[in-house]
Design a protein around this motif. Structure first.
Motif, PDB file in Angstrom:
ATOM      1  N   UNK A  83       0.825  -1.221   0.000  1.00 41.67           N
ATOM      2  CA  UNK A  83       0.000   0.000   0.000  1.00 41.67           C
ATOM      3  C   UNK A  83       0.853   1.263   0.000  1.00 41.67           C
ATOM      4  N   UNK A  84       0.293   2.320  -0.530  1.00 44.46           N
ATOM      5  CA  UNK A  84       0.960   3.618  -0.582  1.00 44.46           C
ATOM      6  C   UNK A  84       0.701   4.406   0.697  1.00 44.46           C
ATOM      7  N   UNK A  85       1.487   5.450   0.895  1.00 49.60           N
ATOM      8  CA  UNK A  85       1.271   6.345   2.028  1.00 49.60           C
ATOM      9  C   UNK A  85       0.091   7.265   1.726  1.00 49.60           C
ATOM     10  N   UNK A  86      -0.606   7.733   2.745  1.00 47.85           N
ATOM     11  CA  UNK A  86      -1.746   8.635   2.513  1.00 47.85           C
ATOM     12  C   UNK A  86      -1.309   9.937   1.855  1.00 47.85           C
ATOM     13  N   UNK A 122      -9.449   3.872  -8.929  1.00 51.55           N
ATOM     14  CA  UNK A 122      -9.151   4.845  -9.972  1.00 51.55           C
ATOM     15  C   UNK A 122      -8.555   6.110  -9.353  1.00 51.55           C
ATOM     16  N   UNK A 123      -9.144   6.592  -8.265  1.00 50.65           N
ATOM     17  CA  UNK A 123      -8.607   7.772  -7.579  1.00 50.65           C
ATOM     18  C   UNK A 123      -7.188   7.507  -7.091  1.00 50.65           C
ATOM     19  N   UNK A 124      -6.931   6.293  -6.609  1.00 52.65           N
ATOM     20  CA  UNK A 124      -5.597   5.950  -6.120  1.00 52.65           C
ATOM     21  C   UNK A 124      -4.563   5.988  -7.240  1.00 52.65           C
ATOM     22  N   UNK A 125      -4.948   5.539  -8.434  1.00 50.02           N
ATOM     23  CA  UNK A 125      -4.028   5.571  -9.579  1.00 50.02           C
ATOM     24  C   UNK A 125      -3.622   7.009  -9.896  1.00 50.02           C
ATOM     25  N   UNK A 126      -4.586   7.930  -9.864  1.00 52.17           N
ATOM     26  CA  UNK A 126      -4.283   9.339 -10.138  1.00 52.17           C
ATOM     27  C   UNK A 126      -3.273   9.863  -9.117  1.00 52.17           C
ATOM     28  N   UNK A 127      -3.516   9.600  -7.842  1.00 51.93           N
ATOM     29  CA  UNK A 127      -2.612  10.098  -6.802  1.00 51.93           C
ATOM     30  C   UNK A 127      -1.264   9.394  -6.851  1.00 51.93           C
ATOM     31  N   UNK A 185      -6.659  11.568   2.566  1.00 55.45           N
ATOM     32  CA  UNK A 185      -5.727  10.583   3.099  1.00 55.45           C
ATOM     33  C   UNK A 185      -6.150   9.138   2.981  1.00 55.45           C
ATOM     34  N   UNK A 186      -7.326   8.862   2.392  1.00 53.92           N
ATOM     35  CA  UNK A 186      -7.735   7.468   2.255  1.00 53.92           C
ATOM     36  C   UNK A 186      -6.838   6.751   1.250  1.00 53.92           C
ATOM     37  N   UNK A 187      -6.455   5.521   1.562  1.00 51.19           N
ATOM     38  CA  UNK A 187      -5.586   4.726   0.694  1.00 51.19           C
ATOM     39  C   UNK A 187      -6.336   3.478   0.240  1.00 51.19           C
ATOM     40  N   UNK A 188      -6.428   3.282  -1.073  1.00 48.34           N
ATOM     41  CA  UNK A 188      -7.009   2.052  -1.629  1.00 48.34           C
ATOM     42  C   UNK A 188      -5.901   0.998  -1.659  1.00 48.34           C
ATOM     43  N   UNK A 189      -5.800   0.235  -0.574  1.00 49.72           N
ATOM     44  CA  UNK A 189      -4.685  -0.694  -0.418  1.00 49.72           C
ATOM     45  C   UNK A 189      -4.691  -1.815  -1.455  1.00 49.72           C
ATOM     46  N   UNK A 190      -5.861  -2.133  -1.989  1.00 50.17           N
ATOM     47  CA  UNK A 190      -5.964  -3.264  -2.902  1.00 50.17           C
ATOM     48  C   UNK A 190      -5.179  -3.115  -4.192  1.00 50.17           C
ATOM     49  N   UNK A 191      -4.919  -1.852  -4.633  1.00 50.09           N
ATOM     50  CA  UNK A 191      -4.184  -1.654  -5.880  1.00 50.09           C
ATOM     51  C   UNK A 191      -2.768  -1.152  -5.634  1.00 50.09           C
ATOM     52  N   UNK A 229       8.417   0.504  -9.668  1.00 48.95           N
ATOM     53  CA  UNK A 229       7.014   0.222  -9.459  1.00 48.95           C
ATOM     54  C   UNK A 229       6.671   0.012  -8.000  1.00 48.95           C
ATOM     55  N   UNK A 230       7.669   0.122  -7.128  1.00 49.67           N
ATOM     56  CA  UNK A 230       7.460  -0.089  -5.694  1.00 49.67           C
ATOM     57  C   UNK A 230       7.283   1.249  -4.976  1.00 49.67           C
ATOM     58  N   UNK A 231       6.562   1.268  -3.850  1.00 43.87           N
ATOM     59  CA  UNK A 231       6.279   2.523  -3.143  1.00 43.87           C
ATOM     60  C   UNK A 231       7.491   3.412  -2.865  1.00 43.87           C
ATOM     61  N   UNK A 232       8.697   2.876  -2.514  1.00 43.13           N
ATOM     62  CA  UNK A 232       9.826   3.777  -2.253  1.00 43.13           C
ATOM     63  C   UNK A 232      10.206   4.670  -3.427  1.00 43.13           C
ATOM     64  N   UNK A 233       9.821   4.291  -4.653  1.00 39.81           N
ATOM     65  CA  UNK A 233      10.184   5.091  -5.823  1.00 39.81           C
ATOM     66  C   UNK A 233       9.282   6.313  -5.997  1.00 39.81           C
TER      67      UNK A 233
END
Length: 343
Positions: A83-86, A122-127, A185-191, A229-233
């Motif tokens: 999951x990404x950070x909020x 979809x919102x998570x992809x934009x962010x 700050x909501x995170x869609x953890x599934x994607x 493709x990983x969150x640290x990037x």
């Protein structure tokens, strides 16, 4: 004298060619139907593969049943989805209100009738794109990236004429709620760190080049391969300026999936005009359109994705019945007044 079979063996051929003139030997090898093993261990045909042309499996970008079959053949990755950070942005500011509208537009026009989880994805992809170094650093910049190109808008609705259709009020309110939640700050953890998606009935050429993560509703989500493709990037910082969509953003493309289609990095220099309404503010930008000389148009047709399939008559009927039911007033029944029994 050696036998014919011996002369045609590898050892025999080596003996026969040992005394050949170098020029004659080179000519013979050029016409030799048998190719030796590739010294780099590459698969047959790889040495002559032209990477400037994306693979199309012989029929271009597939749609409908063929696309669904192709998508089913490629399994989902077993790599973990992290999951990404909020991400938080106050929506009561000038930038925040514009960002809210752009994100709500993406949620509505891309997934209005998807389940809530699909809209959140979809919102998570934009962010996610906003915070990835490869994409613009504002919400509206991400959503409208490539909108002025003849082909290549990143979100189909920005260049296929969808914005000419006013949103349905109740579905628009739902999209706004999803967008507001994401900006709070909501995170869609599934994607996880997904930056791409497409409908299940489309098989775009770029899908095999990314990590296939998960399907939610009608959309299949992907991320970049490798560490990027990983969150640290995702180290990009929000820059604001939601109202200022430059010609560079409107004319840019996704280098990860479209770089092969634009080897010269064409971009979109000044030439014609495009008018966009962002957050209630209308602005006109100078961009180029090879199909219109000096003309002003508010939308540019074309997209890298195949067009959405046409609904069947049964589906149209069902949608119209659904809309009619939502627009119909709710009937309220009043219970008859109780009449007291005579004494």
């Amino acid at each position: 004298m050696a036998s014919v079979s011996e002369n045609l063996s590898d050892k025999g051929l080596a003996r026969l060619t040992a005394d050949m003139d170098p020029a004659m030997l080179a000519l013979a090898r050029r016409h030799d139907p048998h190719h030796g093993p590739d010294l780099w261990g590459r698969p047959e045909g790889w040495a002559s593969l032209d990477l400037r042309t994306p693979p199309d499996l012989g029929f271009g970008t597939a749609v409908d049943a063929v696309a669904e079959d192709i998508n089913a053949l490629r399994p989902f990755s077993t790599l973990p989805i992290r999951p990404m950070k909020p991400f938080k942005l106050a929506v009561d500011t000038q930038d925040g209100s514009r960002a809210l509208k752009c994100l709500a537009q993406a949620v509505y026009y891309e997934s209005a009738r998807e389940p809530e989880l699909g809209q959140e994805a979809v919102a998570q992809v934009v962010l996610n794109r906003l915070r990835h170094p490869a994409y613009p650093k504002s919400v509206c910049g991400v959503v409208y990236q490539g909108a002025a190109r003849a082909t290549g808008c990143q979100f189909t609705f920005t260049c296929d004429g969808s914005l000419a259709r006013a949103p349905q009020p109740d579905l628009w309110l739902r999209a706004q709620d999803v967008a507001r939640h994401a900006l709070n700050g909501f995170v869609a953890k599934g994607v996880g760190s997904a930056t791409h998606y497409h409908a299940q009935y489309v098989a775009p050429y770029w899908a095999p080049t990314l990590v296939k993560m998960k399907q939610i509703g009608a959309h299949i989500f992907y991320r970049w391969t490798g560490p990027w493709g990983e969150p640290p990037a995702f180290t990009g910082r929000y820059a604001g300026g939601e109202a200022y969509l430059s010609a560079a953003i409107l004319g840019s493309l996704d280098e990860r999936t479209q770089g092969l289609l634009d080897p010269e990095g064409q971009g979109v220099p000044a030439g014609r005009k495009i008018t966009l309404s962002v957050g209630g503010e209308v602005r006109t930008y100078n961009v180029v359109d090879p199909l219109a000389v000096g003309g002003e148009r508010t939308r540019v047709l074309g997209t890298i994705f195949a067009p959405r399939r046409k609904p069947t008559p049964e589906e149209i009927k069902k949608i119209n019945e659904s809309l009619a039911a939502m627009d119909a007033p709710v009937a309220t029944e009043t219970a008859p007044l109780a009449v007291p029994a005579p004494d």
